[in-house]
Scaffold this active site. Structure first.
Site, mmCIF file in Angstrom:
data_model
loop_
_atom_site.group_PDB
_atom_site.id
_atom_site.type_symbol
_atom_site.label_atom_id
_atom_site.label_comp_id
_atom_site.label_asym_id
_atom_site.label_seq_id
_atom_site.Cartn_x
_atom_site.Cartn_y
_atom_site.Cartn_z
ATOM 1 N N LYS A 130 0.860 -1.177 0.000
ATOM 2 C CA LYS A 130 0.000 0.000 0.000
ATOM 3 C C LYS A 130 0.900 1.232 0.000
ATOM 4 O O LYS A 130 1.462 1.601 1.029
ATOM 5 C CB LYS A 130 -0.924 0.039 1.217
ATOM 6 C CG LYS A 130 -1.928 1.196 1.091
ATOM 7 C CD LYS A 130 -2.527 1.641 2.412
ATOM 8 C CE LYS A 130 -1.821 2.830 3.041
ATOM 9 N NZ LYS A 130 -1.769 4.024 2.177
ATOM 10 N N GLY A 183 6.339 4.974 8.824
ATOM 11 C CA GLY A 183 5.483 6.154 8.921
ATOM 12 C C GLY A 183 5.551 6.726 10.322
ATOM 13 O O GLY A 183 6.570 6.588 11.008
ATOM 14 N N THR A 185 4.879 7.405 14.350
ATOM 15 C CA THR A 185 4.777 6.551 15.536
ATOM 16 C C THR A 185 3.317 6.326 15.913
ATOM 17 O O THR A 185 2.918 5.226 16.304
ATOM 18 C CB THR A 185 5.557 7.186 16.709
ATOM 19 O OG1 THR A 185 6.923 7.305 16.313
ATOM 20 C CG2 THR A 185 5.489 6.333 17.954
ATOM 21 N N GLY A 188 2.021 3.734 13.717
ATOM 22 C CA GLY A 188 2.739 2.497 14.009
ATOM 23 C C GLY A 188 2.100 1.734 15.158
ATOM 24 O O GLY A 188 1.943 0.512 15.132
ATOM 25 N N GLU A 206 9.167 1.216 11.156
ATOM 26 C CA GLU A 206 10.181 2.270 11.054
ATOM 27 C C GLU A 206 9.415 3.553 11.304
ATOM 28 O O GLU A 206 8.624 3.971 10.448
ATOM 29 C CB GLU A 206 10.785 2.316 9.651
ATOM 30 C CG GLU A 206 11.621 1.133 9.262
ATOM 31 C CD GLU A 206 13.021 1.226 9.833
ATOM 32 O OE1 GLU A 206 13.762 0.256 9.661
ATOM 33 O OE2 GLU A 206 13.361 2.256 10.453
ATOM 34 N N CYS A 240 12.857 10.669 8.241
ATOM 35 C CA CYS A 240 12.685 10.144 9.597
ATOM 36 C C CYS A 240 13.937 10.333 10.448
ATOM 37 O O CYS A 240 13.841 10.475 11.661
ATOM 38 C CB CYS A 240 12.288 8.666 9.553
ATOM 39 S SG CYS A 240 13.278 7.696 8.424
#
Lengths: 441, 503
Positions: A130, A183, A185, A188, A206, A240
Site C-alpha cells: 500500500k 510512517g 509513531t 505504528g 520504522e 525520519c
C-alpha cells in the site's frame, strides 16, 4: 477490504528457487535503471523533490538496494546442528514468512518501495503493497516494471488506498503473515495493535525520530555545519532521521551557529523541475500547515527564530530553512517530530550533558556526533541511544548496513543482512533415524 | 602480435563463428609470450590441430603478477567497492550468456565433451557461479566482538592480493568460474593458468572480461605448461595464494613449492575414487540411471565420479543387467552430433592412460563385463566400460582412472561396505541409494567424503560447498565457504580508555 480477500498468493519461496528470484530482482533493477529519468520526473511531480535528486540519489540507491538483495536471494541458509550423530539430525530452514503487507510513506516513495520489496522478494515472500495516498504514482509505474521483469502474477500486488482503509485492512487481515510499516509513531502503534488483535502477524516498524547532532569543540566547524545542514534540510526536512536538534559545545557555539546559518541560506528551495533547486516544497497542504503550526508554537513558547520563520508569498507548499535557538527541553519544537526544515539549536558544556540532552527523547532513530577526539567519538557513539549513530557525518545510508530504531522509533531493522530476518521464519526440523521410543515411559 | 583464432562452426548442433586472440591476456591486453613460442591445441575428436596459442613462461608470470599487483593497489581490492565488483561480475555473466552457444561450441571443440552437455551443464553452471559470487561481493562482513569496556574490537575480511589459479582440462570454463567467482567477489587480482590441453574457452572469456569493463590487470590469463607456468605460480614470492584443481600428484608439488617459498595459502581440489553404494531397498531404476550418470558423464573425466559401484547382493544381477543396458545406450561419437551422449577423451595421453588401466584390469584378473575398447579409429574415443569380479587390491579399484570405466562390486554387509567404501586415500564424494531414509542418512554420515549424495550423483550447485576429505584436497570451493579461501582476517583492536604504564 474485499480486494484483499480475493488475493490468494502463492509463496514464491517454495516454487521459485533463490537463483531465479535473484535473476528476477536483478532484471527489475535493470528496468528501473533503464526508466530512471521517467521515474524521477514522476517522483518529482508527485512528491516535489528535485528531479536530479530523485534520479541520482533516490533511484540510484533503490537500484543498488534491489541488486544487493538479488545477491542474497540464493544465500538464505540455515544451520545443521549436532544432537546425536548416531541417531538424529537437526537442521533449520529459513522459510519465507509468507504474505507480507507493506505500507510505505510519501517522503521517499521509490526508495521506501525498494527497501521493502527487495528483501521480501529475496526471501521468497509475496507482497501486498500500500503506497502512500499522497504519492502513489511511482509505485504504480514500478508495478508495470515488475510485470515486465517477469515476476509471476500475484507476487507483488499494489493497492493504493487511504491508510485508515487499506492500511488498517492489511494490519488486521488474517491472511497476512507479516506487516512492515514506515510512517509516524502514532500510526505504528495502531498497526501493532491491529496485528495483536487479529492473527499475531509479525510486525516491523520504522517510525519517527527527533534525532540529535552533537557538535564538540574539536570538530571541524565548517564540515560539521555542512553535515548539520544536510541533516535538517535534505529532502526539505522530510526524513525520519532528520537531525532536527543540534547541540553545540559552548566554546564554539557562536562560530558554529553563524556558519550553520550561512550554510542553510545557501540552499535553494524551489520547484522540483528547476535545475537550480536543491530542495523542493513539502509534500502537501496538511504537512505545510502542520509545520507552520510548529513554527508558530516555537515563537509562542519563547524560542528565538534566527533564520526563516516567514511564510513565502505565492503558490506551492514551500517552507524555507528555519532555525530556532534558546530552546528549552519542554518546548514542542524540541520534543515533537516536525518533519520539515525546522531546526532547534541548543548548547552544552560537558560531554555528559550533551549525551543526556541527546538521549532525552522517546525516539531513537538516528544521532550524529562531530569530534576529532577519537576517545570521545567512541564513548559518545556507545552512549547515544539510536539505531544509527553517525560519526563526523550524517544521514548517509548504505544498502548493506542495517537501519532502524531504538525506543519508540521502531521495531526491527531494514537494510543489510539483518533485513532478511524480518522476512524469514525459522523452522527447526528434528529428524530421527535411529532412536526407538519405549512406551510407556 | 599474437594471432587471432577464427573458426566457423557448421555442425548439426551449432553454426556460427568464433573469433578471439590466442595471446596471453596480461594487463588487459592480448600479448605474445616472452619467448614467442606456441602450444598446439588438438581436437580430440579427430586428433588434428585446431590452432596454436601463445606459450607463457615464468617471465610472463612475473609480468602478470606485476599487472595484478598494480591493479590490486589502485583500481581493485578495497579501492573498488563491493557493489562495483558485483556489477562487473554480473556484466561478465550477461556477456557469457549472450555468447553461450559460442562458448559451448568452443568448449566442445577443445575438450571433446558434447555440445549438449557443454551448453546445458558447463555453461549454465559457469554463468550461475559468476552470478552467485557477484551477489557476495558487497557482503564480505567481519564481526564486532565484545571484549571489555574501553575497547572496540572488530574483524575485517580483507582480500589477499594477487592469487594464482591453476585449472584442469575436464571442465575448463566451469572450473574457471569456480575459481574467479569467489576471488573477484572478495577483491583479489588473478593470474590464471588454464590447462595447456584446453585453453580456448578461457581466452574467449578473457575477451568478454575485457568487454565487461574489468580494470586491466584484475584478471590475467597465462597459458603454458604445468612444469613452467604452473610451477612459477606456485613458487612466486608475490602471489599470496594458489588454488589448484588437478591430480593429487601435482597437488603435492604445488603445496611443497608454496611451503618452500613464501608460505602462500594453498587450496587443492584433487582426485577421487568415489564410492556409490546401492542398497537392496533402492529404487533400482533410478539408481541405475544415477550410477550411469555418475561414472559415464563427461567421458568419466570427473573428479567426483562414482567409479566404485557397490551393489547389494540381492539386486546385483538385476542391477548389472540394467546398468549394462544403460552403458550400451550411450552413443559415443562426434560431440557436435545431437545423438552423441559421449565424446572423446581429452587427449592422446589420457586415452593411453585409460586404456592401460583397462589392460591392467584384464591382467589382474577382473572381468570386462562391457566395453573396454576404443571406438572408431580417429580421435580418442573409448567405450563405456564395466568391470566386475574385482579384488580390492586391483589397480582399477584403487586408482583414479579418469575415464568411462566403472567397477561394480557385490556386497551384502552394511558395515563392511562402508569400511570398503572408506578404504581409500581419497575422500571427495560418495553416493548412497536407499529408500529407507534411516539407512541412507546413517550411511551418508559414516562415509568419509566432502560431498554425500543421497539418491543422486554429481549434482552440484554454486551455493553448496564442494571439496575433499583426506587426499582429495584441502579447502572448500563453492558456497559461502569459498570466500574464506580468498580473504585474510584482520582483527582491529581500538583502545579508547586503557592506559598502559610500566609499573
Amino acid at each position: 477490504m474485499s480486494k484483499f480477500t480475493q488475493v490468494n498468493v502463492p509463496a514464491t519461496g517454495k516454487n521459485v528457487s533463490g537463483f531465479e528470484r535473484s535473476r528476477l530482482l536483478n532484471k527489475l533493477a535493470d528496468l528501473i535503471e533503464r526508466d530512471a529519468q521517467e521515474l524521477a520526473e514522476l517522483e518529482a511531480l508527485n512528491n516535489g523533490k528535485p528531479v536530479k535528486i530523485a534520479r541520482d540519489f533516490d533511484i540510484g540507491d533503490s537500484v543498488g538496494c534491489l541488486r544487493y538483495y538479488a545477491g542474497w536471494a540464493d544465500k538464505i541458509v540455515g544451520q545443521s546442528i549436532d544432537i546425536d550423530n548416531k541417531t538424529k539430525l537437526a537442521f533449520t530452514k529459513h522459510e519465507p514468512i509468507g504474505v507480507c503487507g507493506q505500507i510505505i510513506p510519501w517522503n521517499y516513495p521509490i526508495m521506501m518501495w525498494a527497501w521493502k520489496v527487495a528483501p521480501a522478494l529475496a526471501c521468497g515472500c509475496t507482497i501486498v503493497m500500500k503506497p502512500s495516498e499522497f504519492t502513489p504514482l511511482t509505485a504504480l509505474k514500478l508495478s508495470e516494471l515488475v510485470v515486465e521483469a517477469g515476476f509471476p502474477p500475484g507476487v507483488v500486488n499494489t493497492v493504493p488506498a487511504l491508510g485508515s482503509v487499506g492500511g488498517a485492512a492489511l494490519a488486521a487481515h488474517p491472511g497476512v503473515d507479516k506487516i512492515a510499516f514506515t510512517g509516524s509513531t502514532v500510526t505504528g502503534r495502531k498497526i501493532m495493535e491491529a496485528a495483536a488483535k487479529s492473527n499475531l502477524k509479525k510486525v516491523s516498524l520504522e517510525l519517527g525520530g527527533k534525532s540529535p547532532q552533537l557538535i564538540f569543540e574539536s570538530a571541524d566547524i565548517d564540515q560539521a555545519a555542512n553535515w548539520a545542514a544536510l541533516g535538517i534540510l535534505y529532502n526539505t526536512g522530510q526524513d525520519c532521521t532528520a537531525g532536527s536538534r543540534v547541540y553545540v559545545q559552548d566554546s564554539i557555539y557562536d562560530k558554529f551557529l553563524q556558519t550553520l546559518i550561512e550554510k542553510a541560506k545557501a540552499l535553494n528551495i524551489g520547484n522540483g523541475f528547476d535545475e537550480k533547486s536543491g530542495g523542493g516544497p513539502v509534500v502537501s497542504k496538511v504537512q505545510y500547515d502542520k509545520i507552520w503550526s510548529y513554527i508558530d508554537a516555537g515563537k509562542q513558547e519563547g524560542a528565538k527564530c534566527v533564520l526563516g520563520g516567514e511564510k513565502r508569498p505565492g503558490k506551492g507548499y514551500f517552507v524555507d530553512p528555519t532555525i530556532f535557538t534558546e530552546i528549552k527541553p519542554g518546548m514542542k519544537i524540541v520534543k515533537d517530530e516536525i518533519f520539515g526544515p525546522v531546526l532547534s539549536v541548543g548548547r552544552f558544556k560537558t560531554e555528559e550533558e550533551a549525551i543526556n540532552l541527546a538521549n532525552d527523547t522517546t525516539y531513537g532513530l538516528g544521532a550524529g556526533l562531530h569530534s576529532n577526539d577519537a576517545g570521545q567519538c567512541m564513548r559518545v557513539s556507545q552512549a547515544l541511544e539510536a539505531g544509527t549513530v553517525w560519526v563526523n557525518q550524517y544521514n548517509l545510508l548504505y544498502n548493506n548496513v542495517p537501519f532502524g530504531g531504538k525506543k519508540q522509533s521502531g521495531i526491527g531493522r531494514e537494510l543489510g543482512s539483518y533485513a532478511l530476518d524480518e522476512y524469514t521464519s525459522v523452522k527447526a526440523i528434528q529428524w530421527n533415524y535411529g532412536e526407538k521410543l519405549d512406551w510407556p515411559l | 602480435m599474437p594471432s587471432t583464432f577464427s573458426y566457423q562452426f557448421d555442425t548439426p548442433s551449432h553454426k556460427g563463428i568464433t573469433e578471439f586472440s590466442t595471446g596471453l591476456f596480461i594487463n588487459g591486453e592480448f600479448v605474445d609470450g616472452s619467448e614467442n613460442s606456441t602450444i598446439d591445441v588438438i581436437n580430440p575428436a579427430t586428433g588434428k590441430l585446431i590452432t596454436k596459442i601463445s606459450q607463457g613462461t615464468p617471465k610472463d608470470v612475473d609480468r602478470a603478477v606485476a599487472a595484478a599487483q598494480h591493479a590490486f593497489e589502485t583500481s581493485w581490492g578495497l579501492k573498488c567497492p563491493g557493489a562495483e565488483r558485483a556489477k562487473l561480475m554480473n556484466k561478465l555473466a550477461d556477456l557469457m550468456e549472450e555468447h553461450e552457444d559460442e562458448l559451448a561450441a568452443v568448449e566442445a571443440l577443445d575438450n571433446g565433451k558434447t555440445f549438449y552437455w557443454a551448453k546445458n551443464a558447463d555453461l549454465k553452471g559457469a554463468i550461475d557461479c559468476i552470478r552467485y559470487y557477484a551477489g557476495w561481493a558487497d557482503k564480505i562482513q567481519g564481526k564486532t566482538i565484545e571484549t571489555n569496556d574501553g575497547k572496540l574490537v572488530y574483524t575485517r575480511h580483507e582480500p589477499l592480493g594477487v592469487v594464482g589459479q591453476i585449472i584442469p582440462w575436464n571442465f575448463p570454463l566451469l572450473m574457471l568460474s569456480w575459481k574467479i567467482g569467489p576471488a573477484l567477489a572478495t577483491g583479489n587480482a588473478i593470474v590464471l593458468k588454464p590447462s595447456e590441453f584446453t585453453p580456448l574457452s578461457a581466452l574467449l572469456t578473457a575477451k568478454l572480461a575485457k568487454e565487461a569493463g574489468f580494470p586491466p590487470g584484475v584478471f590475467n590469463v597465462v597459458n603454458g605448461y604445468g612444469a613452467t607456468v604452473g610451477a612459477a605460480i606456485a613458487e612466486h614470492m608475490d602471489i599470496e595464494k594458489v588454488a589448484f584443481t588437478g591430480s593429487t600428484l601435482v597437488g603435492r608439488k604445488i603445496m611443497e613449492a608454496a611451503a618452500k617459498t613464501n608460505l602462500k595459502k594453498v587450496t587443492l581440489e584433487l582426485g577421487g575414487k568415489s564410492p556409490n553404494i546401492i542398497f537392496d531397498d533402492a529404487d533400482l531404476e533410478a539408481a541405475v540411471n544415477w550410477a550411469a550418470f555418475g561414472i559415464f558423464w563427461n567421458q568419466g573425466q570427473t573428479c567426483c565420479a562414482g567409479s566404485r559401484i557397490f551393489v547389494h547382493a540381492k539386486i546385483y544381477d538385476e542391477f548389472l543387467h540394467l546398468f549394462t543396458e544403460k552403458a550400451k545406450q550411450v552413443k559415443v561419437g562426434d560431440p557436435f552430433h545431437p545423438d552423441s551422449k559421449q565424446g572423446p577423451q581429452v587427449s592422446n595421453a589420457q586415452f593411453d592412460r585409460i586404456m592401460s588401466y583397462i589392460d591392467s584390469g584384464k591382467d589382474e584378473g577382473a572381468t570386462v563385463h562391457h566395453g573396454g575398447v576404443r571406438v572408431g579409429d580417429e580421435g580418442y574415443f573409448i567405450s563405456p566400460t564395466i568391470f566386475t569380479d574385482t579384488r580390492p587390491d586391483m589397480k582399477i579399484v584403487k586408482e583414479e582412472i579418469f575415464g568411462p570405466v566403472g567397477v561394480v562390486i557385490k556386497f551384502d554387509d552394511d558395515e563392511d561396505v562402508i569400511r570398503q567404501a572408506n578404504d581409500t586415500v581419497y575422500g571427495l564424494a560418495c553416493s548412497v541409494f536407499s529408500q529407507n531414509i534411516n539407512r541412507a542418512l546413517e550411511t551418508a554420515h559414516k562415509l568419509k567424503a566432502g560431498t554425500a549424495w543421497v539418491n543422486c550423483a554429481n549434482m552440484l550447485h554454486a551455493s553448496v560447498p564442494f571439496g575433499g576429505f583426506k587426499q582429495s584436497g584441502i579447502g572448500r570451493e563453492l558456497g559461502e565457504y569459498a570466500l574464506e579461501n580468498y580473504t585474510a582476517v584482520k582483527a582491529v583492536h581500538v583502545n579508547f580508555g586503557h592506559q598502559w604504564s610500566v609499573a
